[in-house]
Design a protein around this motif. Structure first.
Motif, PDB file in Angstrom:
ATOM      1  N   LEU A 231      21.925  17.356  40.518  1.00 51.45           N
ATOM      2  CA  LEU A 231      20.800  17.325  39.779  1.00 51.45           C
ATOM      3  C   LEU A 231      19.647  17.672  40.446  1.00 51.45           C
ATOM      4  N   GLY A 232      19.475  17.627  41.689  1.00 50.38           N
ATOM      5  CA  GLY A 232      18.320  18.193  42.374  1.00 50.38           C
ATOM      6  C   GLY A 232      18.232  19.552  42.375  1.00 50.38           C
ATOM      7  N   LEU A 233      19.257  20.290  42.277  1.00 49.97           N
ATOM      8  CA  LEU A 233      19.431  21.712  42.160  1.00 49.97           C
ATOM      9  C   LEU A 233      18.925  22.203  40.717  1.00 49.97           C
ATOM     10  N   ARG A 234      19.182  21.223  39.888  1.00 51.84           N
ATOM     11  CA  ARG A 234      18.841  21.684  38.534  1.00 51.84           C
ATOM     12  C   ARG A 234      17.435  21.481  38.322  1.00 51.84           C
ATOM     13  N   MET A 235      16.579  20.798  38.925  1.00 52.84           N
ATOM     14  CA  MET A 235      15.183  20.601  38.992  1.00 52.84           C
ATOM     15  C   MET A 235      14.379  22.051  39.108  1.00 52.84           C
ATOM     16  N   PHE A 236      14.903  22.889  40.016  1.00 50.28           N
ATOM     17  CA  PHE A 236      14.363  24.320  40.467  1.00 50.28           C
ATOM     18  C   PHE A 236      14.421  25.234  39.062  1.00 50.28           C
ATOM     19  N   SER A 237      15.370  24.824  38.384  1.00 48.67           N
ATOM     20  CA  SER A 237      15.593  25.780  37.266  1.00 48.67           C
ATOM     21  C   SER A 237      14.588  25.257  35.831  1.00 48.67           C
ATOM     22  N   ASP A 238      13.573  25.833  35.496  1.00 47.33           N
ATOM     23  CA  ASP A 238      12.599  25.637  34.295  1.00 47.33           C
ATOM     24  C   ASP A 238      12.420  26.890  33.532  1.00 47.33           C
ATOM     25  N   PRO A 239      13.261  26.538  32.386  1.00 54.73           N
ATOM     26  CA  PRO A 239      13.163  27.583  31.324  1.00 54.73           C
ATOM     27  C   PRO A 239      11.580  27.937  30.747  1.00 54.73           C
ATOM     28  N   ASP A 240      10.828  26.720  30.874  1.00 55.08           N
ATOM     29  CA  ASP A 240       9.616  27.190  30.420  1.00 55.08           C
ATOM     30  C   ASP A 240       8.427  27.656  31.501  1.00 55.08           C
ATOM     31  N   ALA A 241       8.901  27.867  32.653  1.00 57.78           N
ATOM     32  CA  ALA A 241       8.010  28.330  33.852  1.00 57.78           C
ATOM     33  C   ALA A 241       8.834  29.248  34.586  1.00 57.78           C
ATOM     34  N   VAL A 242       8.291  29.458  35.651  1.00 59.18           N
ATOM     35  CA  VAL A 242       8.964  30.485  36.813  1.00 59.18           C
ATOM     36  C   VAL A 242       9.771  29.895  37.411  1.00 59.18           C
ATOM     37  N   THR A 243      11.138  30.118  37.589  1.00 57.95           N
ATOM     38  CA  THR A 243      12.016  29.609  38.185  1.00 57.95           C
ATOM     39  C   THR A 243      11.975  30.157  39.869  1.00 57.95           C
ATOM     40  N   ASN A 244      12.293  28.907  40.648  1.00 57.03           N
ATOM     41  CA  ASN A 244      11.862  29.315  42.121  1.00 57.03           C
ATOM     42  C   ASN A 244      13.402  29.872  42.563  1.00 57.03           C
ATOM     43  N   TRP A 245      13.987  30.971  42.417  1.00 54.67           N
ATOM     44  CA  TRP A 245      15.030  31.486  42.662  1.00 54.67           C
ATOM     45  C   TRP A 245      15.499  31.307  44.087  1.00 54.67           C
ATOM     46  N   ASN A 246      14.671  31.716  44.967  1.00 53.66           N
ATOM     47  CA  ASN A 246      14.811  31.574  46.719  1.00 53.66           C
ATOM     48  C   ASN A 246      15.219  30.433  47.100  1.00 53.66           C
ATOM     49  N   SER A 247      14.207  29.305  46.515  1.00 56.61           N
ATOM     50  CA  SER A 247      14.605  27.957  47.047  1.00 56.61           C
ATOM     51  C   SER A 247      15.758  27.317  46.451  1.00 56.61           C
ATOM     52  N   LEU A 248      15.907  27.961  45.200  1.00 57.56           N
ATOM     53  CA  LEU A 248      17.404  27.288  44.628  1.00 57.56           C
ATOM     54  C   LEU A 248      18.716  27.720  45.326  1.00 57.56           C
ATOM     55  N   PHE A 249      18.607  29.170  46.015  1.00 60.74           N
ATOM     56  CA  PHE A 249      19.767  29.456  46.422  1.00 60.74           C
ATOM     57  C   PHE A 249      19.861  29.029  47.895  1.00 60.74           C
ATOM     58  N   ALA A 250      18.459  28.750  48.466  1.00 60.85           N
ATOM     59  CA  ALA A 250      18.344  28.188  49.797  1.00 60.85           C
ATOM     60  C   ALA A 250      19.086  26.685  49.807  1.00 60.85           C
ATOM     61  N   MET A 251      18.617  25.854  48.824  1.00 63.82           N
ATOM     62  CA  MET A 251      19.239  24.481  48.749  1.00 63.82           C
ATOM     63  C   MET A 251      20.443  24.678  48.268  1.00 63.82           C
ATOM     64  N   SER A 252      21.062  25.504  47.648  1.00 63.19           N
ATOM     65  CA  SER A 252      22.610  25.628  47.118  1.00 63.19           C
ATOM     66  C   SER A 252      23.167  26.029  48.435  1.00 63.19           C
ATOM     67  N   THR A 253      22.842  26.909  49.218  1.00 63.82           N
ATOM     68  CA  THR A 253      23.531  27.175  50.424  1.00 63.82           C
ATOM     69  C   THR A 253      23.536  25.936  51.300  1.00 63.82           C
ATOM     70  N   LEU A 254      22.529  25.112  51.764  1.00 63.41           N
ATOM     71  CA  LEU A 254      22.684  23.985  52.386  1.00 63.41           C
ATOM     72  C   LEU A 254      23.632  23.100  51.580  1.00 63.41           C
ATOM     73  N   SER A 255      23.851  23.013  50.302  1.00 65.94           N
ATOM     74  CA  SER A 255      24.692  21.939  49.629  1.00 65.94           C
ATOM     75  C   SER A 255      26.168  22.207  50.105  1.00 65.94           C
ATOM     76  N   ILE A 256      26.464  23.462  50.086  1.00 70.64           N
ATOM     77  CA  ILE A 256      27.874  23.623  50.544  1.00 70.64           C
ATOM     78  C   ILE A 256      28.460  23.766  52.018  1.00 70.64           C
ATOM     79  N   ILE A 257      27.213  23.415  52.793  1.00 68.10           N
ATOM     80  CA  ILE A 257      27.697  23.040  54.307  1.00 68.10           C
ATOM     81  C   ILE A 257      28.637  21.957  54.328  1.00 68.10           C
ATOM     82  N   PRO A 258      28.279  20.757  53.788  1.00 70.61           N
ATOM     83  CA  PRO A 258      29.533  19.600  53.968  1.00 70.61           C
ATOM     84  C   PRO A 258      30.575  19.791  53.502  1.00 70.61           C
ATOM     85  N   VAL A 259      30.753  20.675  52.561  1.00 71.87           N
ATOM     86  CA  VAL A 259      32.324  20.938  52.119  1.00 71.87           C
ATOM     87  C   VAL A 259      33.068  22.029  53.105  1.00 71.87           C
TER      88      VAL A 259
END
Length: 281
Positions: A231-259
């Motif tokens: 749900l934290g990753l979802r907060m980076f995506s905002d249909p009514d504003a500019v989505t911070n894609w690089n921060s979204l990808f950065a945190m997504s990259t960190l989130s797969i490290i434990p896996v």
């Protein structure tokens, strides 16, 4: 000639495997590359996996989170949910599997069929009744709806462990009974140490499923300070504003490290647990 033919066949096989591996990993590599690009160049240079200039600012801004909630809070929430639910799921499934595999009781076949049928129920069927029940308990905005149900067993893990227990000779149980062991002592001291590969396989799958779970937290959690990573990753995506894609990808990259860490540490248990669970004595 025969040696050359075998060598050529091996080279072709390896090339094909490398290409298939690259095709499967390409979306992941593209996401990782995008995490080092600026927000303006992610899609304009989408064809390239190598950034023109490595930008680490996306990791700093992404970890900063939203408001006073850093992304470390989301990681901690995911860890609490995942670890607790994995422990509950594996222990309860192991105990239930032992009962089905070794203990005779009235209606055993009926209950086993009912348990197997629950594997065919999609989550959407029980989603509304569960929400009504947990809302009646007052458990909305708590982790109880995400953790407590796992302590009543997971059908897939139960079936997996049952098949593994069936590979253990019944003579071991009989010898333990002669020595004065109760059914629980047989389970705790004899059966459980022998089925560690199946338990570890179940734990790994449970970790993956709970870490990636999105629908469950979305239903029961409304406070951002309780959000897991999904749900934290979802907060980076905002249909009514500019989505911070690089921060979204950065945190997504960190989130797969434990896996990845869990997989590479315990991958031998996955192979051993699945390959052995299909055998019978």
């Amino acid at each position: 000639m025969r040696w050359n033919t075998k060598l050529n066949r091996t080279i072709v096989q390896q090339v094909v495997l490398i290409l298939l591996t690259f095709a499967m990993l390409y979306p992941l590599l593209w996401m990782i590359a995008g995490s080092f690009k600026s927000n303006a160049t992610i899609f304009t240079t989408a064809h390239s996996l190598i950034p023109n200039q490595f930008n680490f600012e996306s990791y700093r801004l992404g970890w900063k989170g939203f408001g006073n909630i850093t992304f470390g809070t989301f990681f901690m929430n995911s860890t609490v949910i995942t670890v607790a639910s994995t422990i509950g799921s594996v222990l309860s499934s192991t105990l239930i599997a032992y009962g089905f595999a070794r203990i005779k009781f009235t209606g055993k076949k009926l209950w086993f069929v009912c348990m197997m049928l629950t594997m065919m129920l999609p989550f959407e069927v029980i989603m509304v009744p569960q929400y009504i029940m947990f809302n009646w308990f007052g458990w909305i905005n708590t982790y109880w709806p995400l953790i407590l149900p796992t302590f009543f067993g997971t059908p897939f893990f139960i079936f997996l462990i049952i098949q593994f227990i069936r590979t253990i000779p019944n003579e071991i149980d009989e010898a333990a009974k002669i020595d004065g062991c109760s059914k629980f002592m047989i389970f705790w001291r004899i059966i459980m140490p022998l089925i560690v590969p199946a338990m570890m396989t179940s734990a790994i799958f449970s970790f993956y499923w709970r870490w990636d779970d999105f629908m469950g937290p979305l239903l029961y959690l409304n406070k951002p300070d309780l959000y897991p990573v999904s749900l934290g990753l979802r907060m980076f995506s905002d249909p009514d504003a500019v989505t911070n894609w690089n921060s979204l990808f950065a945190m997504s990259t960190l989130s797969i490290i434990p896996v990845f860490i869990i997989f590479f540490m315990f991958q031998r248990y996955i192979v051993e647990g699945i390959s052995t669970s299909g055998l019978k004595q």
